[in-house]
Design a protein around this motif. Structure first.
Motif, mmCIF file in Angstrom:
data_model
loop_
_atom_site.group_PDB
_atom_site.id
_atom_site.type_symbol
_atom_site.label_atom_id
_atom_site.label_comp_id
_atom_site.label_asym_id
_atom_site.label_seq_id
_atom_site.Cartn_x
_atom_site.Cartn_y
_atom_site.Cartn_z
ATOM 1 N N LYS A 128 0.748 -1.355 0.068
ATOM 2 C CA LYS A 128 -0.143 -0.014 0.063
ATOM 3 C C LYS A 128 0.742 1.230 -0.027
ATOM 4 N N ASP A 129 0.481 2.346 -0.990
ATOM 5 C CA ASP A 129 1.171 3.437 -1.119
ATOM 6 C C ASP A 129 0.350 4.680 -0.581
ATOM 7 N N THR A 130 0.813 5.148 0.544
ATOM 8 C CA THR A 130 -0.040 6.210 1.316
ATOM 9 C C THR A 130 0.195 7.473 0.699
ATOM 10 N N THR A 131 1.372 7.546 -0.295
ATOM 11 C CA THR A 131 1.421 8.920 -0.758
ATOM 12 C C THR A 131 0.450 9.146 -1.915
ATOM 13 N N LEU A 132 -0.513 8.175 -2.459
ATOM 14 C CA LEU A 132 -1.132 8.313 -3.331
ATOM 15 C C LEU A 132 -2.542 9.246 -3.141
ATOM 16 N N PRO A 133 -3.230 9.760 -3.965
ATOM 17 C CA PRO A 133 -4.500 10.651 -3.604
ATOM 18 C C PRO A 133 -5.435 9.741 -3.407
ATOM 19 N N LEU A 134 -5.864 8.820 -4.041
ATOM 20 C CA LEU A 134 -6.679 7.850 -3.718
ATOM 21 C C LEU A 134 -6.714 6.465 -3.141
ATOM 22 N N ALA A 135 -7.577 5.869 -2.473
ATOM 23 C CA ALA A 135 -7.393 4.633 -1.892
ATOM 24 C C ALA A 135 -8.519 3.633 -2.200
ATOM 25 N N ALA A 154 -21.054 -4.584 -8.152
ATOM 26 C CA ALA A 154 -20.284 -4.575 -7.034
ATOM 27 C C ALA A 154 -19.970 -2.943 -6.858
ATOM 28 N N LEU A 155 -19.758 -2.751 -5.595
ATOM 29 C CA LEU A 155 -19.496 -1.320 -5.136
ATOM 30 C C LEU A 155 -17.940 -1.400 -4.738
ATOM 31 N N VAL A 156 -17.209 -0.318 -5.306
ATOM 32 C CA VAL A 156 -16.017 -0.042 -4.877
ATOM 33 C C VAL A 156 -15.995 1.073 -3.971
ATOM 34 N N SER A 157 -15.411 1.251 -3.020
ATOM 35 C CA SER A 157 -15.115 2.365 -2.051
ATOM 36 C C SER A 157 -13.890 3.321 -2.434
ATOM 37 N N ILE A 158 -14.020 4.447 -2.783
ATOM 38 C CA ILE A 158 -12.958 5.248 -3.070
ATOM 39 C C ILE A 158 -12.847 6.371 -2.105
ATOM 40 N N LYS A 159 -11.695 6.403 -1.490
ATOM 41 C CA LYS A 159 -11.396 7.477 -0.268
ATOM 42 C C LYS A 159 -10.386 8.429 -0.758
ATOM 43 N N ASN A 160 -10.744 9.649 -0.946
ATOM 44 C CA ASN A 160 -9.892 10.612 -1.173
ATOM 45 C C ASN A 160 -9.123 11.118 0.184
ATOM 46 N N ALA A 163 -5.341 16.324 0.293
ATOM 47 C CA ALA A 163 -5.865 17.440 0.925
ATOM 48 C C ALA A 163 -6.773 18.291 0.252
ATOM 49 N N ASN A 164 -6.852 17.761 -1.314
ATOM 50 C CA ASN A 164 -7.594 18.640 -2.120
ATOM 51 C C ASN A 164 -8.945 17.733 -2.493
ATOM 52 N N ASP A 165 -9.963 18.543 -2.949
ATOM 53 C CA ASP A 165 -10.972 18.042 -3.608
ATOM 54 C C ASP A 165 -10.556 17.348 -5.035
ATOM 55 N N LEU A 166 -11.043 16.151 -5.444
ATOM 56 C CA LEU A 166 -10.610 15.856 -6.632
ATOM 57 C C LEU A 166 -11.921 15.267 -7.732
ATOM 58 N N MET A 167 -11.524 15.343 -9.105
ATOM 59 C CA MET A 167 -12.652 15.185 -10.072
ATOM 60 C C MET A 167 -12.065 13.817 -10.422
ATOM 61 N N LEU A 168 -13.035 12.787 -10.732
ATOM 62 C CA LEU A 168 -12.587 11.647 -11.427
ATOM 63 C C LEU A 168 -13.262 11.679 -12.793
ATOM 64 N N ALA A 169 -12.658 10.795 -13.624
ATOM 65 C CA ALA A 169 -12.995 10.641 -14.997
ATOM 66 C C ALA A 169 -12.532 9.132 -15.389
ATOM 67 N N LEU A 170 -13.614 8.480 -16.173
ATOM 68 C CA LEU A 170 -13.422 7.199 -16.596
ATOM 69 C C LEU A 170 -12.795 7.119 -17.823
ATOM 70 N N ASP A 171 -11.352 6.637 -18.164
ATOM 71 C CA ASP A 171 -10.757 6.791 -19.242
ATOM 72 C C ASP A 171 -10.925 5.808 -19.921
ATOM 73 N N LYS A 185 -17.073 13.684 -8.441
ATOM 74 C CA LYS A 185 -16.075 14.454 -7.425
ATOM 75 C C LYS A 185 -16.001 14.032 -6.000
ATOM 76 N N ILE A 186 -14.855 13.776 -5.274
ATOM 77 C CA ILE A 186 -14.884 13.496 -4.009
ATOM 78 C C ILE A 186 -14.048 14.439 -3.188
ATOM 79 N N LYS A 187 -14.728 15.004 -2.289
ATOM 80 C CA LYS A 187 -14.006 15.964 -1.456
ATOM 81 C C LYS A 187 -12.771 15.431 -0.623
ATOM 82 N N ALA A 188 -12.015 16.223 -0.332
ATOM 83 C CA ALA A 188 -10.733 16.132 0.721
ATOM 84 C C ALA A 188 -11.264 15.198 1.766
ATOM 85 N N GLY A 189 -10.485 13.928 2.148
ATOM 86 C CA GLY A 189 -10.912 13.217 3.221
ATOM 87 C C GLY A 189 -12.113 12.534 3.297
#
Length: 239
Positions: A128-135, A154-160, A163-171, A185-189
């Motif tokens: 696990k890499d704690t420096t990444l913005p999402l878990a 199925a549901l995938v939990s995504i935690k931001n 320290a910043n709000d993040l926008m997500l896009a399906l690539d 969008k997922i707000k910080a924390g």
């Protein structure tokens, strides 16, 4: 006289060469590289590359040769009429890898040039890499078929965790096999869920989808999805 004959012969050969080139098959690969971003270990990830027949002659793909045994490259069809298209899918098994990885496959055809290459890059996360913005929980989605319902999900939990709000896009995702609904969008924390929905008519598969985040690094993540009848109840995430 001899000089004139040589000149005429040269012009004739040039004309034949130009005519043959004009009737030659041609291939176009608009996107020949894909970045999976961060991916978990011990999973299959995949991406489809589109190949277009652009010449007046039929494009014939004689072989697709992956660069190593860890990568497979199935081809939709090998004979492509002018104006038509086909796709080659690169499937990579991340087992035994960690860190930055780059792989490729060579496509051999009757076009000029006769060889083209498609490639991908990925960063395999061993721990696990704690420096990444999402878990993500789970990091690998395993869904067991349920024949009593039209669809399974199925549901995938995504935690931001940044320290910043993040926008997500399906690539990228395998269109036709499953649907992915992402939070925009997922707000910080904060935490939000992505939903994966699969028709029960689908055959068993191991695929993946890729997400891009709008942070400064344009961080990308790929989530493997495994679907089938024989999955262990203790690991499937069907809800």
């Amino acid at each position: 006289m001899r000089t004139k004959m040589i000149v005429l012969f040269g012009l004739l050969m040039l004309g034949l060469t130009v005519n043959m080139a004009a009737e030659q098959a041609a291939i176009s690969v608009p996107v020949d590289n894909f970045d999976f971003g961060y991916v978990p270990r011990d999973a299959n990830i995949c991406h489809r590359f589109w190949l277009y027949s652009k010449g007046p002659d039929t494009l014939k793909i004689s072989n697709v040769r992956p660069g190593c045994g860890c990568t497979k490259a199935p081809l939709d069809k090998a004979i492509v009429a002018p104006g038509d298209s086909t796709a080659v899918e690169l499937i990579f098994n991340t087992k035994n890898y960690s860190g930055k990885v780059s792989k490729s496959a060579t496509i051999m055809t009757n076009a000029i040039p006769a060889t083209n290459r498609v490639s991908f890059s990925a960063f395999i996360i061993k721990d696990k890499d704690t420096t990444l913005p999402l878990a993500f929980t789970p990091e690998i989605v395993k869904i067991r078929c349920n024949n009593t319902k039209n669809h399974v999900k199925a549901l995938v939990s995504i935690k931001n965790v940044s320290a910043n709000d993040l926008m997500l896009a399906l690539d990228s995702y395998p269109d036709g096999l499953f649907e992915v609904k992402l939070p925009k969008k997922i707000k910080a924390g904060k935490q939000a869920n992505a939903e994966i929905r699969i028709s029960n008519k689908a055959a068993a598969f191991e695929k993946s989808f890729t997400i891009q985040v709008d942070d400064a690094e344009k961080t990308r993540f790929t989530i493997p999805v495994v679907y089938g009848d024989s999955l262990d109840n203790s690991v499937h995430t069907n809800r």
